[in-house]
Write a protein that holds these residues in place. Structure first.
Motif, PDB file in Angstrom:
ATOM      1  N   TYR A  66       4.997   8.398  -5.729  1.00  0.00           N
ATOM      2  CA  TYR A  66       4.108   9.077  -6.671  1.00  0.00           C
ATOM      3  C   TYR A  66       4.862   9.997  -7.628  1.00  0.00           C
ATOM      4  O   TYR A  66       4.295  10.488  -8.598  1.00  0.00           O
ATOM      5  N   VAL A 121       0.870  -1.177   0.000  1.00  0.00           N
ATOM      6  CA  VAL A 121       0.000   0.000   0.000  1.00  0.00           C
ATOM      7  C   VAL A 121       0.905   1.224   0.000  1.00  0.00           C
ATOM      8  O   VAL A 121       1.805   1.340   0.829  1.00  0.00           O
ATOM      9  N   ARG A 122       0.668   2.148  -0.922  1.00  0.00           N
ATOM     10  CA  ARG A 122       1.535   3.315  -1.110  1.00  0.00           C
ATOM     11  C   ARG A 122       1.054   4.477  -0.234  1.00  0.00           C
ATOM     12  O   ARG A 122       0.446   5.428  -0.696  1.00  0.00           O
ATOM     13  N   ASP A 123       1.392   4.413   1.034  1.00  0.00           N
ATOM     14  CA  ASP A 123       0.967   5.450   1.965  1.00  0.00           C
ATOM     15  C   ASP A 123       2.140   6.375   2.287  1.00  0.00           C
ATOM     16  O   ASP A 123       2.271   6.865   3.408  1.00  0.00           O
ATOM     17  N   TRP A 172       2.602  -2.395   4.223  1.00  0.00           N
ATOM     18  CA  TRP A 172       2.017  -1.055   4.314  1.00  0.00           C
ATOM     19  C   TRP A 172       3.183  -0.093   4.515  1.00  0.00           C
ATOM     20  O   TRP A 172       3.782  -0.044   5.569  1.00  0.00           O
ATOM     21  N   ARG A 202      -5.525  -1.476   7.327  1.00  0.00           N
ATOM     22  CA  ARG A 202      -4.477  -2.060   6.486  1.00  0.00           C
ATOM     23  C   ARG A 202      -4.419  -3.581   6.667  1.00  0.00           C
ATOM     24  O   ARG A 202      -4.194  -4.319   5.706  1.00  0.00           O
ATOM     25  N   SER A 227      -1.686   5.289  -7.646  1.00  0.00           N
ATOM     26  CA  SER A 227      -2.473   4.083  -7.421  1.00  0.00           C
ATOM     27  C   SER A 227      -2.393   3.777  -5.937  1.00  0.00           C
ATOM     28  O   SER A 227      -1.429   4.165  -5.272  1.00  0.00           O
ATOM     29  N   ALA A 228      -3.379   3.085  -5.433  1.00  0.00           N
ATOM     30  CA  ALA A 228      -3.391   2.783  -3.998  1.00  0.00           C
ATOM     31  C   ALA A 228      -2.295   1.806  -3.623  1.00  0.00           C
ATOM     32  O   ALA A 228      -1.739   1.865  -2.519  1.00  0.00           O
ATOM     33  N   GLU A 229      -1.963   0.903  -4.545  1.00  0.00           N
ATOM     34  CA  GLU A 229      -0.995  -0.140  -4.242  1.00  0.00           C
ATOM     35  C   GLU A 229      -0.011  -0.313  -5.395  1.00  0.00           C
ATOM     36  O   GLU A 229      -0.260   0.141  -6.520  1.00  0.00           O
TER      37      GLU A 229
END
Length: 260
Positions: free
Chosen positions: A140, A133-135, A176, A192, A146-148
């Protein structure tokens, strides 16, 4: 000075004009004879332990406002590899990756600790991530939003095979990756975990995105440190930074490096 681009020619959709104002090759020049494959981790003590070995030599330096960070050449299995300390946090870690690529590296093996989000699944196993998960913010700037992000299936299979051949219990699952270790709230942890994440870190999704953007091979495995899979945080051996099993993790990373 003319900027020389070494990234793939295809521009990812959604990033607009990808010509950077500052490129690693503006600051870093190729190092003659630089190892094609590098190993990196986040524990200075582990790096210093191997830097002190007789056959290890410093071949380059990464410079930041925090000080100089040497890059070493080590020999394992009859081959030469690069070895360097990665700074904690996605932006600093990816800057180091970029600059080592500019020096001449094309393959990378990373290892480090993570927080456990699913104690039942992970247990004492090493984690081979299938994606994240790209938190965090860094990825970016390298890949469209994208979320993941998914790991390369071939690389995941190679990691699992190599670790299991070395006798290590292995589990696969999503990470995560997040920027704010002190804002890992109970609601976020629960969300998550329900999304399938089994561990949390601060660099993986950004490293994966940057490596893909630059067209280099990248592999990373994790060992569990603290645990967030309860109502109360369990620090466990977080402050050990992997030192107790340093030789084991380094040997595993080098075995993987031989396979890349």
């Amino acid at each position: 000075m003319k900027t020389v681009f070494y990234r793939n020619s295809a521009q990812p959709d959604g990033l607009g004009d990808s010509r950077a104002m500052i490129h690693p090759s503006d600051l870093i020049k190729p190092v003659p004879g630089f190892p094609e494959t590098c190993v990196s981790t986040f524990s200075r003590t582990i790096i210093q332990r191997y830097a002190a070995m007789e056959q290890t030599e410093a071949i380059a330096v990464l410079y930041t406002a925090n000080g100089a960070n040497p890059v070493y050449r080590i020999t394992y299995g009859g081959r030469e590899f690069g070895l360097y300390l990665s700074l904690v946090g996605a932006p600093a870690c990816v800057c180091g990756l970029e600059e080592v690529i500019a020096m001449g590296a094309r393959k990378f093996v990373f290892f480090g600790s993570c927080g456990i989000l699913n104690e039942e699944k992970v247990g004492k196993s090493l984690i081979v991530p299938t994606g994240a998960v790209r938190d965090e913010g860094t990825s970016y700037h390298y890949l469209p939003p994208s979320a993941e992000i998914e790991a390369d299936e071939g690389m995941t299979a190679l990691l699992k095979d190599c670790l299991m051949r070395c006798g290590c219990p292995v589990v696969s699952g999503k990470m995560w990756t997040n920027d704010a270790v002190y804002r890992e709230t109970q609601d976020l942890v629960r969300e998550r975990r329900e999304a399938g994440c089994i561990g949390t870190d601060m660099e993986y999704s950004a490293l994966l995105a940057a490596a893909r953007f630059r067209g280099v091979r990248f592999a990373q495995f994790f060992y569990g440190a603290d645990c967030l899979d309860s109502d109360v945080w369990q620090p466990r051996d977080l402050t050990d930074y992997g030192l107790g099993s340093a030789d084991k993790y380094m040997a595993l990373a080098l075995e993987i490096a031989l396979r890349l």
